[in-house]
Write a protein that holds these residues in place. Structure first.
Motif, PDB file in Angstrom:
ATOM      1  N   PRO B 166       9.850   7.760   0.520  1.00  0.00           N
ATOM      2  CA  PRO B 166       8.906   8.083   0.048  1.00  0.00           C
ATOM      3  C   PRO B 166       7.928   7.842  -1.415  1.00  0.00           C
ATOM      4  N   ILE B 169       6.405   4.275  -0.752  1.00  0.00           N
ATOM      5  CA  ILE B 169       5.199   4.608   0.210  1.00  0.00           C
ATOM      6  C   ILE B 169       4.097   5.135  -1.017  1.00  0.00           C
ATOM      7  N   ALA B 173       0.680   3.426  -2.120  1.00  0.00           N
ATOM      8  CA  ALA B 173      -0.710   4.038  -1.654  1.00  0.00           C
ATOM      9  C   ALA B 173      -1.407   3.781  -3.063  1.00  0.00           C
ATOM     10  N   PHE B 197       1.173  -4.705   4.816  1.00  0.00           N
ATOM     11  CA  PHE B 197       2.369  -4.276   4.299  1.00  0.00           C
ATOM     12  C   PHE B 197       3.441  -4.653   5.052  1.00  0.00           C
ATOM     13  N   ALA B 207      17.368   8.440  10.046  1.00  0.00           N
ATOM     14  CA  ALA B 207      16.376   9.188  10.516  1.00  0.00           C
ATOM     15  C   ALA B 207      14.992   9.008   9.829  1.00  0.00           C
ATOM     16  N   ALA B 208      15.035   9.157   8.496  1.00  0.00           N
ATOM     17  CA  ALA B 208      13.891   9.043   7.537  1.00  0.00           C
ATOM     18  C   ALA B 208      13.206   7.733   7.649  1.00  0.00           C
ATOM     19  N   GLN B 211      11.253   7.701  10.785  1.00  0.00           N
ATOM     20  CA  GLN B 211      10.218   8.383  10.909  1.00  0.00           C
ATOM     21  C   GLN B 211       9.158   7.693  10.001  1.00  0.00           C
ATOM     22  N   ILE B 212       9.410   7.331   9.011  1.00  0.00           N
ATOM     23  CA  ILE B 212       8.480   6.550   8.245  1.00  0.00           C
ATOM     24  C   ILE B 212       7.886   5.360   8.760  1.00  0.00           C
ATOM     25  N   SER B 215       5.339   6.393  11.425  1.00  0.00           N
ATOM     26  CA  SER B 215       4.123   6.945  11.040  1.00  0.00           C
ATOM     27  C   SER B 215       3.353   6.169  10.203  1.00  0.00           C
ATOM     28  N   LEU B 216       3.930   4.737   9.557  1.00  0.00           N
ATOM     29  CA  LEU B 216       3.167   4.220   8.575  1.00  0.00           C
ATOM     30  C   LEU B 216       2.010   3.188   9.279  1.00  0.00           C
ATOM     31  N   GLN B 219      -1.173   5.300   9.425  1.00  0.00           N
ATOM     32  CA  GLN B 219      -2.029   5.285   8.227  1.00  0.00           C
ATOM     33  C   GLN B 219      -2.656   4.062   7.801  1.00  0.00           C
ATOM     34  N   LEU B 220      -1.960   3.134   8.261  1.00  0.00           N
ATOM     35  CA  LEU B 220      -2.467   1.786   7.852  1.00  0.00           C
ATOM     36  C   LEU B 220      -3.797   1.385   8.406  1.00  0.00           C
ATOM     37  N   ALA B 222      -5.984   3.394   9.966  1.00  0.00           N
ATOM     38  CA  ALA B 222      -7.119   4.027   9.304  1.00  0.00           C
ATOM     39  C   ALA B 222      -7.775   3.365   8.235  1.00  0.00           C
ATOM     40  N   ILE B 225      -5.533  -2.054   7.614  1.00  0.00           N
ATOM     41  CA  ILE B 225      -4.553  -2.481   6.968  1.00  0.00           C
ATOM     42  C   ILE B 225      -3.572  -2.948   8.049  1.00  0.00           C
TER      43      ILE B 225
END
Lengths: 202, 283
Positions: B166, B169, B173, B197, B207-208, B211-212, B215-216, B219-220, B222, B225
């Motif tokens: 987190p 990331i 941002a 990126f 796991a973290a 998960q990231i 989902s990354l 986001q990018l 959108a 990127i």
């Protein structure tokens, strides 16, 4: 111990997305302003001829006067609503270098309102000038001000400005508020014209 | 007034700033391995260390330089064009050179703030004294200060390495906000492009991280990127850097070296495209 949930990174990027949208919108505004300026220049010859005739007529009837910038009001009905900073800057340079070449045209109402010469007026203020040479239209009613505004200026307006001028004209004549005037008819026709203009220029 | 950054760079030159505002996100690892991958594809590469920590010196197996042989000397007003470039891994390639950094760059950063051309200095140097390399990589320090700003102004592209955590990331941002603000403020024209990126130190057992990593891209996407494939976590990266070598030389059979393939291919195709444009123009 609290339950572990997956990290949600959506929120992290919201400000970044806004920055991007803002940047794209600013670029779009610059592009559109430049396009409007280009369209205006393309259709301005005929207007200039008509303005020159009006100017010389007024010069011979009432003469050229020096009018203090404080006395001059911008025209709220000015159909040109977009002024590029660069365009004001280049006018400022021209005024500074060569002085004022043509008198501006003012309408005598309660105040003296700009009919032609807003760019020179804005530039003169930037340069710190006190006054501009002007000729004055004495009788707005007799000269059919609105007809002049729409017919003279229509040629060199971009379609959006033109559509707005027509809405304003209709609203003045009918008493309808601009919001009540159905827009589809001429907005779509100006849209067609707009795309045609672009095709011919592009 | 607009500062049009006129450039006399070779038509196909890409200047890639590797920027992140979190430490340990893998900037130097990415810089070094990209340099090697591109050299392997027959491109000439110059690495520039804008980091006072001088990590590139370590990763390239070099000795700490005298201040007059660093990028700090290039950024002096009396720089005459003799770039202090040293060949890297010269037993293995003749296509990678480095302009080293070091502690003296902290002083440079202070001076930049007062210099009239501050943020434009590195770009100015490359305009006045062009390098012929196909690719120049700026390895930036982990804060968004005057040095990365100067790299941004001199770059044609930026790439953003992130850890799948987190803090990293969120830092990236903020970096995007920083990018848009300064591209406008410095009136960079053309604006450097965000290449994408690059997730780093990916540990698929965590796991973290999974998960990231999942989902990354959404986001990018959108923001239009690109998210490049993750570079896996491996102790061998640390070992290789300790030997001053890229993984490709240190452990030629290690599978992690394929993690750089997609971004290297992407860069190569960009440079070939530029090349084609150039040859079309000349015919």
């Amino acid at each position: 111990m609290p339950a572990r949930k997956a990290p949600d990174i959506t929120n992290y990027f919201s400000a970044a997305k806004q920055s991007q949208q803002l940047s794209e919108a600013e670029a779009e505004i610059q592009r559109l302003k430049a396009e409007i300026e280009q369209l205006r220049n393309a259709g301005s010859t005929e207007l200039e001829t008509q303005l020159a005739a009006l100017r010389s007529q007024l010069e011979s009837t009432s003469g050229v006067l020096s009018i203090s910038l404080d006395q001059i009001q911008p025209n709220a009905e000015q159909p040109r609503q977009t002024f590029l900073d660069e365009s004001i800057e280049s006018m400022s340079r021209s005024l500074d270098k060569d002085g004022q070449l043509e008198p501006i045209i003012l309408i005598q109402r309660e105040n003296l309102v700009l009919f032609d010469g807003e760019r020179r007026w804005r530039s003169a203020k930037n340069l710190g000038w006190q006054a501009l040479q002007a000729v004055i239209i004495p009788e707005p009613a007799a000269l059919h001000r609105k007809a002049l505004l729409t017919s003279l200026h229509r040629e060199d307006l971009n379609p959006l400005d033109k559509a707005e001028a027509i809405v304003r004209e209709l609203s003045d004549n009918t008493g309808l508020s601009p919001g009540d005037i159905p827009r589809d008819a001429f907005y779509s026709s100006t849209a067609i014209e707009y795309s045609e203009t672009n095709e011919c220029c592009g | 007034m607009m500062h049009k950054q006129e450039s006399t760079k070779p038509d196909m030159q890409i200047r890639l700033a590797v920027i992140s505002n979190a430490g340990g996100s893998g900037k130097t690892t990415l810089s070094v391995h990209l340099a090697y991958e591109m050299a392997h594809r027959k491109f000439n590469v110059a690495l520039m260390d804008l980091d006072p920590q001088g990590s590139l010196t370590l990763f390239c197996g070099l000795n700490p330089p005298e201040p007059e042989n660093t990028l700090a000397a290039v950024l002096k007003d009396n720089f005459a064009g003799n770039w202090p470039l040293t060949n890297c891994w010269d037993e293995y390639t003749n296509k990678v050179a480095i302009c080293q950094g070091g502690m003296v760059l902290t002083q440079t950063a202070d001076e930049l703030v007062l210099h009239k051309r501050g943020a434009y200095l590195l770009g100015d140097c490359l305009t006045d004294h062009p390098l012929s390399h196909d690719l120049i990589i700026f390895d930036c320090p982990a804060t968004l200060g005057p040095l990365p700003l100067m790299a941004l102004a001199a770059s044609t592209h930026i790439v953003i390495p992130v850890q799948l955590e987190p803090k990293s990331i969120q830092g990236a941002a903020h970096l995007i906000e920083w990018y848009y603000f300064h591209c406008k403020h410095l009136r960079l024209n053309p604006t450097p492009e965000i290449l994408g990126f690059v997730p780093n130190q990916y540990d698929s057992r965590r796991a973290a991280h999974r998960q990231i990593l999942e989902s990354l891209p959404q986001q990018l996407e959108a923001m239009n990127i690109r998210a490049f494939p993750a570079i896996r976590d491996s102790a061998e990266f640390v070992n290789a850097s300790g030997q001053g070598l890229p993984l490709h030389i240190y452990r030629p059979t290690h599978s992690a070296k394929s993690d750089f393939k997609e971004i290297a291919e992407h860069l190569a195709s960009l440079m070939r495209k530029e090349n084609q444009k150039k040859s079309k123009k000349s015919t």
